[in-house]
Write an enzyme that holds these catalytic residues in place. Structure first.
Site, PDB file in Angstrom:
ATOM      1  N   SER A 142       0.853  -1.198   0.000  1.00  0.00           N
ATOM      2  CA  SER A 142       0.000   0.000   0.000  1.00  0.00           C
ATOM      3  C   SER A 142       0.878   1.234   0.000  1.00  0.00           C
ATOM      4  CB  SER A 142      -0.868   0.004   1.261  1.00  0.00           C
ATOM      5  OG  SER A 142      -1.333   1.304   1.534  1.00  0.00           O
ATOM      6  N   TYR A 168      -1.002  -0.663  10.364  1.00  0.00           N
ATOM      7  CA  TYR A 168      -1.223  -1.016   8.952  1.00  0.00           C
ATOM      8  C   TYR A 168       0.041  -0.703   8.146  1.00  0.00           C
ATOM      9  CZ  TYR A 168      -3.475  -1.179   4.327  1.00  0.00           C
ATOM     10  OH  TYR A 168      -3.810  -1.473   3.015  1.00  0.00           O
TER      11      TYR A 168
HETATM   12  N1  LIG Z   1      -8.594  -0.867  -1.447  1.00  0.00           N
HETATM   13  C1  LIG Z   1      -7.548  -0.056  -1.421  1.00  0.00           C
HETATM   14  O1  LIG Z   1      -7.668   1.163  -1.645  1.00  0.00           O
HETATM   15  C2  LIG Z   1      -6.197  -0.586  -1.110  1.00  0.00           C
HETATM   16  C3  LIG Z   1      -5.109   0.303  -1.103  1.00  0.00           C
HETATM   17  C4  LIG Z   1      -3.842  -0.178  -0.829  1.00  0.00           C
HETATM   18  C5  LIG Z   1      -3.658  -1.514  -0.579  1.00  0.00           C
HETATM   19  N2  LIG Z   1      -4.723  -2.371  -0.568  1.00  0.00           N
HETATM   20  C6  LIG Z   1      -4.472  -3.789  -0.296  1.00  0.00           C
HETATM   21  O2  LIG Z   1      -5.119  -4.580  -1.258  1.00  0.00           O
HETATM   22  C7  LIG Z   1      -5.371  -5.876  -0.720  1.00  0.00           C
HETATM   23  C8  LIG Z   1      -6.771  -6.294  -1.065  1.00  0.00           C
HETATM   24  O3  LIG Z   1      -7.679  -5.480  -0.363  1.00  0.00           O
HETATM   25  P1  LIG Z   1      -9.084  -5.008  -0.935  1.00  0.00           P
HETATM   26  O4  LIG Z   1      -9.051  -3.544  -0.987  1.00  0.00           O
HETATM   27  O5  LIG Z   1      -9.436  -5.779  -2.128  1.00  0.00           O
HETATM   28  O6  LIG Z   1     -10.051  -5.346   0.302  1.00  0.00           O
HETATM   29  P2  LIG Z   1     -11.011  -6.560   0.603  1.00  0.00           P
HETATM   30  O7  LIG Z   1     -12.077  -6.689  -0.419  1.00  0.00           O
HETATM   31  O8  LIG Z   1     -11.417  -6.423   2.030  1.00  0.00           O
HETATM   32  O9  LIG Z   1     -10.038  -7.809   0.420  1.00  0.00           O
HETATM   33  C9  LIG Z   1      -9.204  -8.289   1.429  1.00  0.00           C
HETATM   34  C10 LIG Z   1      -9.376  -9.768   1.485  1.00  0.00           C
HETATM   35  O10 LIG Z   1      -8.510 -10.297   2.492  1.00  0.00           O
HETATM   36  C11 LIG Z   1      -9.232 -11.251   3.222  1.00  0.00           C
HETATM   37  N3  LIG Z   1      -8.725 -11.450   4.564  1.00  0.00           N
HETATM   38  C12 LIG Z   1      -8.749 -10.595   5.603  1.00  0.00           C
HETATM   39  N4  LIG Z   1      -8.262 -11.178   6.699  1.00  0.00           N
HETATM   40  C13 LIG Z   1      -7.935 -12.439   6.339  1.00  0.00           C
HETATM   41  C14 LIG Z   1      -7.404 -13.535   7.043  1.00  0.00           C
HETATM   42  N5  LIG Z   1      -7.117 -13.486   8.355  1.00  0.00           N
HETATM   43  N6  LIG Z   1      -7.184 -14.686   6.375  1.00  0.00           N
HETATM   44  C15 LIG Z   1      -7.486 -14.774   5.059  1.00  0.00           C
HETATM   45  N7  LIG Z   1      -8.002 -13.769   4.336  1.00  0.00           N
HETATM   46  C16 LIG Z   1      -8.224 -12.614   4.984  1.00  0.00           C
HETATM   47  C17 LIG Z   1     -10.642 -10.709   3.263  1.00  0.00           C
HETATM   48  O11 LIG Z   1     -11.523 -11.726   3.582  1.00  0.00           O
HETATM   49  P3  LIG Z   1     -12.823 -11.431   4.485  1.00  0.00           P
HETATM   50  O12 LIG Z   1     -13.874 -11.061   3.496  1.00  0.00           O
HETATM   51  O13 LIG Z   1     -13.035 -12.726   5.168  1.00  0.00           O
HETATM   52  O14 LIG Z   1     -12.491 -10.321   5.428  1.00  0.00           O
HETATM   53  C18 LIG Z   1     -10.805 -10.171   1.860  1.00  0.00           C
HETATM   54  O15 LIG Z   1     -11.253 -11.165   0.957  1.00  0.00           O
HETATM   55  C19 LIG Z   1      -5.072  -5.768   0.778  1.00  0.00           C
HETATM   56  O16 LIG Z   1      -3.812  -6.330   1.031  1.00  0.00           O
HETATM   57  C20 LIG Z   1      -5.037  -4.276   1.012  1.00  0.00           C
HETATM   58  O17 LIG Z   1      -4.226  -3.922   2.115  1.00  0.00           O
HETATM   59  C21 LIG Z   1      -5.991  -1.930  -0.840  1.00  0.00           C
END
Ligand SMILES: NC(=O)c1ccc[n+]([C@@H]2O[C@H](COP(=O)([O-])OP(=O)(O)OC[C@H]3O[C@@H](n4cnc5c(N)ncnc54)[C@H](OP(=O)(O)O)[C@@H]3O)[C@@H](O)[C@H]2O)c1
Length: 301
Positions: A142, A168
């Site tokens: 991130s 984070y």
């Molecule tokens: N969205 C943004 O703007 C953004 C920006 C920078 C970086 N990121 C990074 O992008 C990645 C994907 O995030 P996203 O934005 O797509 O959000 P998201 O839809 O919440 O996806 C995150 C996924 O990780 C899973 N997860 C959480 N805790 C877990 C655990 N203990 N074991 C296994 N799986 C777990 C979640 O499952 P559950 O549904 O069970 O919680 C969810 O499917 C993350 O690493 C995030 O930090 C996102």
């Protein structure tokens, strides 16, 4: 990095990156692949012909159970894996959990989930990655990594007050350092590891944010209702996944190993600091920090 990725930019989708690439016979694991950017990544890899295992803590259909915060769960997943793995996308994660929580092993929950679980998964599957002869690891980090370095003095917040964003940030600097650590150790095994920064995407990950913070990001309007139109700097999940699949499956020059990409391009190297807003900071690519973190993680397994 000039060359093969010049034609891609912030608006390129994952399908566009994979156009003309046949991934038949190649096996990928996408953690957190049931929603958001991970789902877009898994779907695009699947459309390109890959055999994709979605690893999630609430599996449905043929998805596989994996709780990244639980080392026993990671071990069970690794033990259940047979044969080569051509790509691991370390995408699952949580963000800004308001109060300090710990995983079963005592680690702060964001660091345990976003970093340590992936370290255990990837190192547990080292032989399987090697067996693929040309495997890729992509760690999803991130932009927050640019704000400050990993806190080696008190990474578990045992001696200083917990801060949701600092925790984070630690976990996301750690993610980038994990890619650097793999690149340093496993290049001889034909394994390449890089970091993908997805930019900003409206997903479930913002679930812990309060209304003021969401308003600050332009995600809700003055009344607290979801904004009709998101600010320009937001990407769709399909655009964010483009950087991930670029690093996971597109041809890359050999020197692209241990690098940090955003918007399908290598990020600018910047000094970093609390006011920095873009680029990758030196501390997120620092080989000495990567080795120190590797040792810390190994001691926890
Ligand atoms: N969205 C943004 O703007 C953004 C920006 C920078 C970086 N990121 C990074 O992008 C990645 C994907 O995030 P996203 O934005 O797509 O959000 P998201 O839809 O919440 O996806 C995150 C996924 O990780 C899973 N997860 C959480 N805790 C877990 C655990 N203990 N074991 C296994 N799986 C777990 C979640 O499952 P559950 O549904 O069970 O919680 C969810 O499917 C993350 O690493 C995030 O930090 C996102």
């Amino acid at each position: 990095m000039a060359g093969m990725t010049d034609q891609f930019n912030a608006k390129t989708t994952a399908d566009e990156v994979l156009k003309g690439i046949d991934l038949a016979g190649r096996r990928y694991i996408v953690t957190g692949g049931a929603s958001g950017i991970g789902l877009a990544t898994a779907e695009a890899l699947t459309r390109a012909g890959a055999d994709v295992t979605v690893a999630t803590r609430r599996p449905a259909g043929d998805q596989k159970a994996l709780d990244l915060s639980d080392l026993d769960s990671v071990r069970a997943f690794v033990d259940g894996w047979d044969g080569p793995v051509h790509g691991i996308v370390a995408n699952g994660g949580v963000m800004a959990i308001p109060e300090r929580q710990t995983a079963k092993n005592g680690w702060e929950l964001q660091l345990a989930t976003n970093f340590l679980g992936h370290f255990a998964l990837i190192t547990g599957l080292h032989d399987n990655l090697r067996a693929a002869r040309g495997a890729r690891v992509v760690v999803v980090s991130s932009g927050i990594q640019v704000k400050g370095p990993f806190d080696f003095d008190d990474p578990q917040f045992e001696r200083h007050p917990y801060d949701p964003w600092e925790a984070y940030r630690n976990s996301k600097v750690a993610g980038s350092l994990l890619a650097v650590g793999i690149a340093r150790r496993w290049a001889g095994d034909g394994i390449v590891a890089n970091t993908a920064d997805p930019g900003y995407v409206a997903t479930n990950i913002q679930r812990h944010l309060d209304e003021d913070t969401l308003r600050g990001f332009g995600m809700v309007d003055a009344d607290g209702k979801p904004a009709d139109v998101l600010p320009e700097f937001f990407s769709t999940a399909e655009e964010a996944a483009a950087t991930t699949v670029l690093l996971a499956a597109h041809p890359l020059p050999a020197e692209v190993n241990g690098r940090y990409y955003i918007y399908c391009q290598e990020a600018e190297h910047v000094p970093g600091g609390p006011d920095a807003t873009s680029g990758v900071a030196g501390w997120s690519l620092d080989p000495a920090a990567a080795d120190r973190l590797w040792a810390l993680a190994e001691s926890a397994l």
